[in-house]
Design a protein around this motif. Structure first.
Motif, PDB file in Angstrom:
ATOM      1  N   GLU A   1     -55.953 -16.566-136.611  1.00  8.50           N
ATOM      2  CA  GLU A   1     -57.104 -16.042-135.882  1.00  8.50           C
ATOM      3  C   GLU A   1     -57.218 -16.684-134.504  1.00  8.50           C
ATOM      4  N   THR A   2     -56.991 -17.991-134.431  1.00 10.16           N
ATOM      5  CA  THR A   2     -57.033 -18.687-133.147  1.00 10.16           C
ATOM      6  C   THR A   2     -55.978 -18.134-132.194  1.00 10.16           C
ATOM      7  N   LEU A   3     -54.791 -17.861-132.740  1.00  9.30           N
ATOM      8  CA  LEU A   3     -53.718 -17.294-131.920  1.00  9.30           C
ATOM      9  C   LEU A   3     -54.096 -15.906-131.413  1.00  9.30           C
ATOM     10  N   LEU A   4     -54.667 -15.079-132.270  1.00  6.81           N
ATOM     11  CA  LEU A   4     -55.058 -13.735-131.865  1.00  6.81           C
ATOM     12  C   LEU A   4     -56.176 -13.765-130.831  1.00  6.81           C
ATOM     13  N   GLU A   5     -57.092 -14.697-130.969  1.00  9.58           N
ATOM     14  CA  GLU A   5     -58.170 -14.824-129.989  1.00  9.58           C
ATOM     15  C   GLU A   5     -57.595 -15.149-128.616  1.00  9.58           C
ATOM     16  N   ALA A   6     -56.616 -16.034-128.578  1.00  7.11           N
ATOM     17  CA  ALA A   6     -55.976 -16.378-127.308  1.00  7.11           C
ATOM     18  C   ALA A   6     -55.250 -15.168-126.739  1.00  7.11           C
ATOM     19  N   PHE A   7     -54.630 -14.388-127.615  1.00  5.12           N
ATOM     20  CA  PHE A   7     -53.897 -13.222-127.180  1.00  5.12           C
ATOM     21  C   PHE A   7     -54.828 -12.155-126.582  1.00  5.12           C
ATOM     22  N   SER A   8     -56.000 -11.987-127.200  1.00  7.72           N
ATOM     23  CA  SER A   8     -56.902 -10.921-126.778  1.00  7.72           C
ATOM     24  C   SER A   8     -57.775 -11.312-125.600  1.00  7.72           C
ATOM     25  N   ARG A   9     -57.772 -12.604-125.225  1.00  2.00           N
ATOM     26  CA  ARG A   9     -58.638 -13.053-124.129  1.00  2.00           C
ATOM     27  C   ARG A   9     -58.062 -12.539-122.811  1.00  2.00           C
ATOM     28  N   PRO A  10     -58.864 -11.934-121.972  1.00  2.00           N
ATOM     29  CA  PRO A  10     -58.361 -11.410-120.696  1.00  2.00           C
ATOM     30  C   PRO A  10     -57.899 -12.530-119.779  1.00  2.00           C
ATOM     31  N   THR A  11     -56.904 -12.226-118.969  1.00  2.00           N
ATOM     32  CA  THR A  11     -56.412 -13.197-117.992  1.00  2.00           C
ATOM     33  C   THR A  11     -56.627 -12.626-116.596  1.00  2.00           C
ATOM     34  N   ALA A  12     -56.540 -13.464-115.632  1.00  2.00           N
ATOM     35  CA  ALA A  12     -56.744 -13.025-114.239  1.00  2.00           C
ATOM     36  C   ALA A  12     -55.651 -12.066-113.835  1.00  2.00           C
ATOM     37  N   ALA A  13     -56.002 -11.044-113.114  1.00  2.00           N
ATOM     38  CA  ALA A  13     -55.003 -10.074-112.642  1.00  2.00           C
ATOM     39  C   ALA A  13     -54.133 -10.711-111.577  1.00  2.00           C
TER      40      ALA A  13
END
Length: 204
Positions: A191-203
């Protein structure tokens, strides 16, 4: 009469349980109604008292798992948008699939089979699912010259594959890692890994 009705519901639920297990393991074409009846402990024709055809039973199996799934998505959509809702979506979607691992297997079987099973699954599940999930996860930024819509679609597909693949391959990974990937501590780590994956990053 009430006792007879209760018995009928119980038999129908047992039919659904065994049909779900067999459809998940063998797909629609590979699972026979006779095998379902044997697993339940009834005669084959008795299934038709509850489900008119094999197709009706198959659709009932999928709807029993998909309807609560969409209820979950709709409840998430009612929450305030933002990163907190995205984290909640990750946690609840992963927990739902882990609690009902046959759902991922049913989806995989229909996808591999193609034909009517895939068409029904897309119309009933994947199309509506992708639209709902786009509203739950943070929008992916523009990547190079690709449009935002394209990057959002890629995010939905990747996120879905990460959950379905994790649940479907759990037996293989259990042997490889010598631990249960669906155990609470393993799910928490993923779950922690998926949360990091789904978090938006700067364009860029």
């Amino acid at each position: 009469m009430a006792a007879a009705a209760a018995k009928g519901r119980s038999t129908a639920e047992r039919i659904l349980d065994e049909a779900e297990r067999l459809f998940a393991a063998k797909g629609f074409a590979g699972a026979a109604l006779a095998d379902v009846a044997d697993a339940v402990g009834i005669r084959g024709p008795s299934i038709h008292k509850h489900f008119a055809t094999k197709r009706a039973l198959y659709e009932a199996v999928l709807e029993r798992r998909l309807d609560p799934f969409f209820d979950l998505l709709d409840a998430l959509a009612a929450e305030s948008p933002g990163e907190a809702r995205a984290r909640s979506a990750v946690r609840q979607l992963l927990a739902h699939h882990a609690a009902h691992p046959h759902l991922a297997q049913l989806i995989q079987q229909a996808t591999l089979a193609g034909g009517d099973e895939l068409t029904w699954l897309f119309d009933r599940w994947y199309g509506p699912f992708s639209e709902r999930v786009r509203g739950l996860l943070p929008a992916a930024p523009r990547v190079g010259t690709r449009s935002l819509a394209t990057s959002e679609a890629a995010l939905v597909m990747a996120f879905n594959a990460l959950i379905l693949g994790y649940v479907t391959l759990a037996p293989l990974h259990a042997r490889m890692l010598d631990r249960d990937p669906l155990a609470p501590e393993a799910l928490a780590a993923y779950e922690t890994l998926l949360e990091a994956f789904s978090r938006p990053t700067a364009a860029d």
